[in-house]
Structure formats: C-alpha cells, structure tokens
Design a protein around this motif. Structure first.
Motif, PDB file in Angstrom:
ATOM      1  N   ASP A   1      -8.984  -5.693 -14.374  1.00  0.00           N
ATOM      2  CA  ASP A   1      -7.991  -4.698 -14.780  1.00  0.00           C
ATOM      3  C   ASP A   1      -6.612  -5.122 -14.288  1.00  0.00           C
ATOM      4  O   ASP A   1      -6.423  -5.367 -13.099  1.00  0.00           O
ATOM      5  CB  ASP A   1      -8.333  -3.328 -14.169  1.00  0.00           C
TER       6      ASP A   1
ATOM      7  N   GLN B   1      -7.742   2.889  -1.528  1.00  0.00           N
ATOM      8  CA  GLN B   1      -6.750   1.870  -1.160  1.00  0.00           C
ATOM      9  C   GLN B   1      -6.983   1.358   0.258  1.00  0.00           C
ATOM     10  O   GLN B   1      -6.042   0.955   0.951  1.00  0.00           O
ATOM     11  CB  GLN B   1      -5.328   2.415  -1.334  1.00  0.00           C
TER      12      GLN B   1
ATOM     13  N   ASN C   1     -17.822  -5.814  -2.198  1.00  0.00           N
ATOM     14  CA  ASN C   1     -17.705  -4.943  -3.366  1.00  0.00           C
ATOM     15  C   ASN C   1     -18.745  -5.309  -4.428  1.00  0.00           C
ATOM     16  O   ASN C   1     -19.352  -4.423  -5.050  1.00  0.00           O
ATOM     17  CB  ASN C   1     -16.282  -5.008  -3.939  1.00  0.00           C
TER      18      ASN C   1
ATOM     19  N   HIS D   1     -14.060  -8.849   1.313  1.00  0.00           N
ATOM     20  CA  HIS D   1     -14.066  -7.600   0.545  1.00  0.00           C
ATOM     21  C   HIS D   1     -14.664  -7.831  -0.838  1.00  0.00           C
ATOM     22  O   HIS D   1     -15.427  -6.997  -1.345  1.00  0.00           O
ATOM     23  CB  HIS D   1     -12.632  -7.058   0.392  1.00  0.00           C
TER      24      HIS D   1
ATOM     25  N   LYS E   1      -9.822  -3.188  -5.995  1.00  0.00           N
ATOM     26  CA  LYS E   1      -9.010  -4.408  -5.899  1.00  0.00           C
ATOM     27  C   LYS E   1      -9.288  -5.052  -4.543  1.00  0.00           C
ATOM     28  O   LYS E   1      -9.302  -4.358  -3.508  1.00  0.00           O
ATOM     29  CB  LYS E   1      -7.533  -4.067  -6.024  1.00  0.00           C
TER      30      LYS E   1
HETATM   31  P1  NDP Z   1      -8.464   0.321  -4.131  1.00  0.00           P
HETATM   32  O1  NDP Z   1      -9.095   1.632  -3.808  1.00  0.00           O
HETATM   33  O2  NDP Z   1      -9.171  -0.627  -4.993  1.00  0.00           O
HETATM   34  O3  NDP Z   1      -8.114  -0.369  -2.737  1.00  0.00           O
HETATM   35  C1  NDP Z   1      -7.564  -1.644  -2.604  1.00  0.00           C
HETATM   36  C2  NDP Z   1      -7.315  -1.890  -1.115  1.00  0.00           C
HETATM   37  O4  NDP Z   1      -8.533  -1.722  -0.401  1.00  0.00           O
HETATM   38  C3  NDP Z   1      -6.807  -3.269  -0.806  1.00  0.00           C
HETATM   39  O5  NDP Z   1      -5.913  -3.144   0.280  1.00  0.00           O
HETATM   40  C4  NDP Z   1      -8.047  -4.025  -0.368  1.00  0.00           C
HETATM   41  O6  NDP Z   1      -7.762  -5.022   0.596  1.00  0.00           O
HETATM   42  C5  NDP Z   1      -8.877  -2.916   0.265  1.00  0.00           C
HETATM   43  N1  NDP Z   1     -10.320  -3.163   0.060  1.00  0.00           N
HETATM   44  C6  NDP Z   1     -10.932  -3.586  -1.064  1.00  0.00           C
HETATM   45  N2  NDP Z   1     -12.249  -3.722  -0.879  1.00  0.00           N
HETATM   46  C7  NDP Z   1     -12.490  -3.365   0.414  1.00  0.00           C
HETATM   47  C8  NDP Z   1     -13.651  -3.324   1.192  1.00  0.00           C
HETATM   48  N3  NDP Z   1     -14.857  -3.674   0.696  1.00  0.00           N
HETATM   49  N4  NDP Z   1     -13.531  -2.916   2.492  1.00  0.00           N
HETATM   50  C9  NDP Z   1     -12.316  -2.567   3.006  1.00  0.00           C
HETATM   51  N5  NDP Z   1     -11.180  -2.610   2.303  1.00  0.00           N
HETATM   52  C10 NDP Z   1     -11.270  -2.995   1.005  1.00  0.00           C
HETATM   53  O7  NDP Z   1      -6.981   0.656  -4.657  1.00  0.00           O
HETATM   54  P2  NDP Z   1      -6.100   0.226  -5.878  1.00  0.00           P
HETATM   55  O8  NDP Z   1      -5.001   1.225  -5.911  1.00  0.00           O
HETATM   56  O9  NDP Z   1      -5.770  -1.200  -5.846  1.00  0.00           O
HETATM   57  O10 NDP Z   1      -7.009   0.553  -7.160  1.00  0.00           O
HETATM   58  C11 NDP Z   1      -7.854  -0.404  -7.769  1.00  0.00           C
HETATM   59  C12 NDP Z   1      -7.271  -0.886  -9.076  1.00  0.00           C
HETATM   60  O11 NDP Z   1      -7.137   0.182 -10.002  1.00  0.00           O
HETATM   61  C13 NDP Z   1      -5.829  -1.426  -8.972  1.00  0.00           C
HETATM   62  O12 NDP Z   1      -5.761  -2.668  -8.324  1.00  0.00           O
HETATM   63  C14 NDP Z   1      -5.416  -1.384 -10.407  1.00  0.00           C
HETATM   64  O13 NDP Z   1      -5.971  -2.463 -11.128  1.00  0.00           O
HETATM   65  C15 NDP Z   1      -6.017  -0.047 -10.848  1.00  0.00           C
HETATM   66  N6  NDP Z   1      -5.080   1.091 -10.684  1.00  0.00           N
HETATM   67  C16 NDP Z   1      -4.660   1.757 -11.826  1.00  0.00           C
HETATM   68  C17 NDP Z   1      -3.754   2.773 -11.742  1.00  0.00           C
HETATM   69  C18 NDP Z   1      -3.317   3.455 -12.991  1.00  0.00           C
HETATM   70  O14 NDP Z   1      -2.329   4.221 -12.945  1.00  0.00           O
HETATM   71  N7  NDP Z   1      -3.981   3.251 -14.109  1.00  0.00           N
HETATM   72  C19 NDP Z   1      -3.195   3.229 -10.452  1.00  0.00           C
HETATM   73  C20 NDP Z   1      -3.757   2.533  -9.317  1.00  0.00           C
HETATM   74  C21 NDP Z   1      -4.654   1.522  -9.454  1.00  0.00           C
HETATM   75  P3  NDP Z   1      -7.600  -6.593   0.229  1.00  0.00           P
HETATM   76  O15 NDP Z   1      -6.806  -6.679  -1.037  1.00  0.00           O
HETATM   77  O16 NDP Z   1      -6.943  -7.158   1.432  1.00  0.00           O
HETATM   78  O17 NDP Z   1      -8.979  -7.166   0.015  1.00  0.00           O
END
Ligand code: NDP
Length: 277
Positions: free
Chosen positions: A49, A195, A245, A241, A235
C-alpha cells in the motif's frame, strides 16, 4: 486456515500487506526500506500500500525499486490526493504514480480522503483509468457510510474502503464494517499496530500475547484479520518487525482472547464520527 478476502467482483486479495507511509522521505534510509519491502514480499505479504502523498512520490519510488522484476507477484495499491482527484487530475496523477513505480498498472487505486472534488468526478476518472488498463480496481479511503451511500450506483464498483482500524480505534465496527460486509466489500485496516505506540503496551494485549508466545504487535495484527473481510497493512522498515508481522498471519485468536481484548479495548456502542490520521 484463514479465508482469503475477495473484492466484490470475486478477485482474491492478500489479507496481509505492507504499508509505506514515511518511506521515501530520507535518502539514507532508502536501501533499508527497499530491502524491508522485498523481505515482506518473500514472506508472503504480497500487497503493498502506497500513495502519491507518501514522501511526495518518494515512497512510490521505493516501491518501484522493491518490486522491480517481480511485479506479477504483487498486489499494488496507491492513492490519489483529494486535490488531484478531478476528472483530468486523477488521470494525470495516476500516470505520474505509474511512472514512479515503473509499472503499467496499479491493482487498486484509492481516493485518499474526500476533498472538494465531487465524488462523481473522481469515479469518472477512475472508470476512465480502468478502461485504459491503468488501474484494475478502484476504491476509497477515510469514507464513512454516508460517503459510500453517496456513491449511489457506483458503490457496486467500489472495491474497498481503507480506514483507520485497530484495537484502539474500533469505531467502524458499529456500522461501517457491517455495511461493507453486507456488500462483500473488504475493508483495509490502516495503522493496525497503532503506529508502534502506546497501544502496544496495553496489558490486555500483553496478556493475549503471552498466551500465544507472540508479541503485542502480532496479536494486534491477528485481531484485525480475525473475520476474513479485513485486509491489514502494517508498515515496517525494521526487518525484525517485517518477520514478526508476516508470522502474525498464522495466529488464530480464541474466544477467550477476544473476550480479554474486548475488556481492554471496548467495542463501540454508538455511532461516532470516522476517526482518521
Ligand atoms: P502502523 O500501525 O502500521 O505502524 C507503523 C509503525 O509501527 C512503524 O513505526 C513501525 O516501525 C512499527 N511497527 C511495525 N511493525 C511492528 C512490530 N511488529 N512491532 C513493533 N513495532 C512495529 O502505522 P501506519 O500509520 O504506518 O499504517 C500502516 C499503513 O497504512 C501506512 O504505512 C500506509 O500505507 C497506510 N495508511 C493509510 C492512511 C490513509 O489515510 N489511507 C493513513 C495512515 C496509514 P518500523 O518502521 O521501524 O519497523
């Protein structure tokens, strides 16, 4: 075995994907981001995505690099800015996205959120893009039930609604999720691991995680995937991570787990405005 979600036209769609928000913002992180997405693809998280907004095109470039040579195995989702979502603007924006990702087609193209362009104009652009083979399906994001109803007859063509959905943001369970399920329209859950923030330290998540020998983030993802009509797009740029995931797909929560999680994160009992980030 988890059932594979399908779009309303019957096309199967991977239940677990990879988000890309904040990728492509920093040149020094780029190689690691590409590697993380490739690792996720290797581990079966074959939906990616992205959006023209992320890194102002930078994330789409990262995605292009990650999927080079393996386009066929990827279900690619991107989104158009509301201010680009006019009849001509959405077509031009999509063409720019395709170029950045170095692909000929996007599998699913979404309106990122509603702006001032009438929905009907955006739908017209999406249908033109579909006829031209530049997108396979279209959908929306951050739309509530009344927005979906406003689509009228075009709702039958809308493939998904991507919304904020996690244990700490359950409002959509009240009406949006049942509305979509009734139409066999899957919902995409964004920010499923909160996040990486406070939600992951909640004691209900810790308790369920310990029952499964899993991490709180894995339980949070498994929870979003529990009913088969939700696609989860965490993400992760950290390879640990990414691995965690991908493994969350194999966790099946029990009734007791769901009771514990409901006690910690109360389900909605009335309509609330759609939460978004
Ligand atoms: P997420 O809930 O996916 O969280 C991402 C964060 O969590 C990053 O800092 C990541 O760290 C951390 N993380 C990921 N996996 C783990 C794990 N297993 N354990 C601990 N920490 C973890 O938030 P997002 O807001 O990024 O949402 C996911 C996706 O959804 C976005 O990236 C985007 O593609 C989409 N989105 C769409 C929106 C919309 O308006 N349509 C709005 C927001 C998001 P690290 O990167 O360091 O691994």
């Amino acid at each position: 075995m988890r059932t594979m979600p399908t779009l309303p036209d019957g096309t199967p769609i991977p239940p677990l994907g990879q988000g890309t928000w904040h990728m492509g913002e920093n040149a020094r992180a780029r190689a690691a981001e590409v590697d993380a997405l490739r690792l996720g693809l290797d581990l079966g998280m074959t939906l990616i995505d992205t959006a023209e907004m992320y890194g102002e095109g930078g994330a789409e470039e990262v995605v292009g690099e990650a999927i080079a040579g393996r386009r066929d195995g990827v279900f690619l989702v991107s989104k158009v800015y509301p201010h680009n979502a006019s009849r001509r603007g959405a077509v031009a924006a999509c063409e720019r996205s395709l170029k950045r990702m170095r692909v000929e087609t996007v599998d699913l193209y979404l309106l990122h959120w509603r702006g001032s362009v009438p929905l009907a104009d955006t739908v017209e652009a999406f249908e033109a893009l579909r006829r031209a083979g530049k997108i396979r399906h279209w959908g929306v994001s951050n739309c509530d039930v009344d927005d979906l109803e406003e689509l009228g007859a075009a709702l039958a063509e809308c493939a998904t609604d991507q919304v904020l959905y996690s244990l700490e943001h359950r409002g959509v369970e009240f009406d949006l999720l049942p509305f979509c399920a009734q139409r066999r329209m899957p919902v995409m859950a964004y920010s499923p691991v909160g996040q990486g923030g406070r939600m992951l330290r909640h004691k209900a998540l810790a308790e369920v995680a310990s029952r499964h020998g899993a991490t709180p983030a894995q339980i949070a993802i498994a929870w979003t995937l529990r009913d088969g009509n939700v696609i989860s797009i965490p993400k992760a740029a950290d390879p640990a991570h990414v691995r965690a995931n991908a493994a969350a797909r194999d966790i099946t929560l029990t009734k007791d787990d769901l009771v514990t999680l409901d006690a910690g994160f109360t389900p909605p009992v009335r309509k609330r405005g759609l939460a978004m980030l």
